[in-house]
Design an enzyme around this catalytic site. Sequence first.
Site, PDB file in Angstrom:
ATOM      1  NE  ARG A   1      -3.167   8.799   7.976  1.00  7.81           N
ATOM      2  CZ  ARG A   1      -3.460   7.638   7.401  1.00  7.81           C
ATOM      3  NH1 ARG A   1      -4.640   7.423   6.895  1.00  7.81           N
ATOM      4  NH2 ARG A   1      -2.568   6.682   7.352  1.00  7.81           N
TER       5      ARG A   1
ATOM      6  CE  LYS B   1      -3.835   2.283   2.272  1.00  3.48           C
ATOM      7  NZ  LYS B   1      -3.730   3.348   3.222  1.00  3.48           N
TER       8      LYS B   1
ATOM      9  CG  HIS C   1      -0.527   6.108   3.276  1.00  5.62           C
ATOM     10  ND1 HIS C   1      -0.905   4.805   3.460  1.00  5.62           N
ATOM     11  CD2 HIS C   1       0.730   6.068   2.787  1.00  5.62           C
ATOM     12  CE1 HIS C   1       0.085   4.011   3.106  1.00  5.62           C
ATOM     13  NE2 HIS C   1       1.082   4.748   2.693  1.00  5.62           N
TER      14      HIS C   1
END
Length: 173
Positions: A73, A46, A70
């Site tokens: 963030r 990921k 992500h």
Amino acid sequence: MRFFDDYVPQRGRENFTHAGALIWGIPDWQYLQELREEWSGHLIVKGVLRPEDAKRMVDMGADCIWVSNHSGRQFEAGPAVINQLPKVREAVGPAVPLIYDSGVAWGLDIMRALAKGADFVMVCRAFQYAVAAFGAKGIDHLVHVLKADITANMSQLGVEQLNQLAEHLLPDG
């Protein structure tokens, strides 16, 4: 952000270092190789945005690539995930499953990701809001809203199957 001070030696790191780096270190190619050697199950990586990285990961044994930043963030100045998705798809080919997530809130967001090469689309934050607002019933409500939005948008495009989206959505849409 001083939570880890008592548990992790401070080797010159600042207190605002990302928690994952403090706990697991910063993953590199060697780490991926060691992980693949230790784990014989399916391996999903990921946070992939660079096509050349995705190709290398697949060559090293990754079974699936999760195209994501992500949710921005940690670093929101990177390239737009939706723009990287078709580049990653081209790099890994049609046989490698791609998961996409980045700010998905509506059915049209799901459609765009599918049209640009995703096999799976994660709708993370919307489900959190749905549960927060309506409890367990929020999940069913959100699924209903997303299905209705996708159905309405497909009707407006004249599309009957999700696999036809790439032909009908604008490349930058």
